[in-house]
Enzyme design. Sequence first.
Site, mmCIF file in Angstrom:
data_model
loop_
_atom_site.group_PDB
_atom_site.id
_atom_site.type_symbol
_atom_site.label_atom_id
_atom_site.label_comp_id
_atom_site.label_asym_id
_atom_site.label_seq_id
_atom_site.Cartn_x
_atom_site.Cartn_y
_atom_site.Cartn_z
ATOM 1 N N ASN A 205 -53.690 -15.777 -32.040
ATOM 2 C CA ASN A 205 -52.560 -15.330 -31.223
ATOM 3 C C ASN A 205 -53.100 -14.376 -30.155
ATOM 4 O OD1 ASN A 205 -50.239 -14.278 -30.143
ATOM 5 N ND2 ASN A 205 -49.654 -13.102 -31.971
ATOM 6 N N LYS B 269 -51.571 -13.064 -27.747
ATOM 7 C CA LYS B 269 -50.551 -12.115 -27.266
ATOM 8 C C LYS B 269 -50.579 -12.086 -25.720
ATOM 9 C CE LYS B 269 -51.225 -9.515 -31.459
ATOM 10 N NZ LYS B 269 -50.828 -8.362 -32.229
ATOM 11 N N HIS C 54 -42.500 -13.573 -34.800
ATOM 12 C CA HIS C 54 -43.578 -12.581 -34.905
ATOM 13 C C HIS C 54 -42.945 -11.189 -34.923
ATOM 14 C CE1 HIS C 54 -47.068 -10.135 -33.880
ATOM 15 N NE2 HIS C 54 -47.822 -11.161 -34.240
ATOM 16 N N GLU D 87 -47.352 -11.444 -42.566
ATOM 17 C CA GLU D 87 -48.038 -10.431 -41.761
ATOM 18 C C GLU D 87 -47.423 -9.058 -42.028
ATOM 19 O OE1 GLU D 87 -50.107 -12.158 -38.139
ATOM 20 O OE2 GLU D 87 -48.059 -11.779 -37.537
ATOM 21 N N GLY E 197 -52.895 -5.195 -35.856
ATOM 22 C CA GLY E 197 -53.513 -4.453 -34.757
ATOM 23 C C GLY E 197 -53.896 -3.027 -35.113
ATOM 24 N N SER F 3 -55.100 -7.746 -38.987
ATOM 25 C CA SER F 3 -56.474 -7.259 -38.869
ATOM 26 C C SER F 3 -57.493 -8.126 -39.612
ATOM 27 C CB SER F 3 -56.558 -5.796 -39.317
ATOM 28 O OG SER F 3 -55.741 -4.984 -38.492
#
Length: 262
Positions: free
Chosen positions: A13, A15, A103, A175, A181, A221
């Site tokens: 992804n 982003k 998401h 997630e 992140g 991560s």
Amino acid sequence: MAKVTRTPLISGNWKMHHNHFEAIQTIQKLAYLLHKDDLEAVDVSVHPPFTDLRSVQTVLEADDIQIALGAQHCHFEEKGAFTGEVSPAFLAKLNVSYVIVGHSERREIFGESDELVNAKVKAILKWGMTPILCCGETLDEREAGATEEKVAGQVRAGLAGVTAEQVGALVIAYEPIWAIGTGRTASAEDAQAVCAFVRATVADVASADAAASVRIQYGGSVKPGNAVELMSQPDIDGALVGGASLVAEDFAGIVQFPSQRA
Ligand code: PEP
């Protein structure tokens, strides 16, 4: 539950990173780093920003690269007065295979509700693409012992009205929001426990067969250094990767996890 083999799906992804020139460079580098054997062992998708999709599609198809094109979200209607939105029909026309939906950044920053996520799941399926339905808890919810309640609610709502057969063919990404992140990763044991719980929830909302075949990714991560341990868990069928997917070497290292495990 029926025994089936689930091919891991590793999804990058991107982003809001990489303009279309950078996207072309990244995908070409990735294709150079990955060997035929790597791409036979797992399925791989990349999810660039909308403005990069056509460029990346052209590279993938011209060079016959066995990496699927993905999108990061879409609208649920085919067309209409929805300024700034992108139709699932347009994505299908670009040969997009997978679309991320729900998401946590879409839910938390842009206020996407479970109902909206469900409408998008159905639209993505209608246009012949595969949803990657995201779910996951905040740190507060985790500390309050509410992980299962949150995740089950998102999975149930996201899959409402979807047939068991369709559920069995789609992808769910667990997630934990506190791990996205942040450099913090759920332990392999914790990630496995929640993914097993997601699978049990799918058995309840759809069927045992759907639960046996649905692919459940872990995201948060994931890096080359933790990919093997996470994806060796019995209920983790791949990874949704943000930051590490922007760097071709790192993403290739994650995709190559089966050979590192051997
Ligand atoms: C994500 O974007 O879904 C994600 C998991 O990001 P990161 O890998 O950077 O945590």
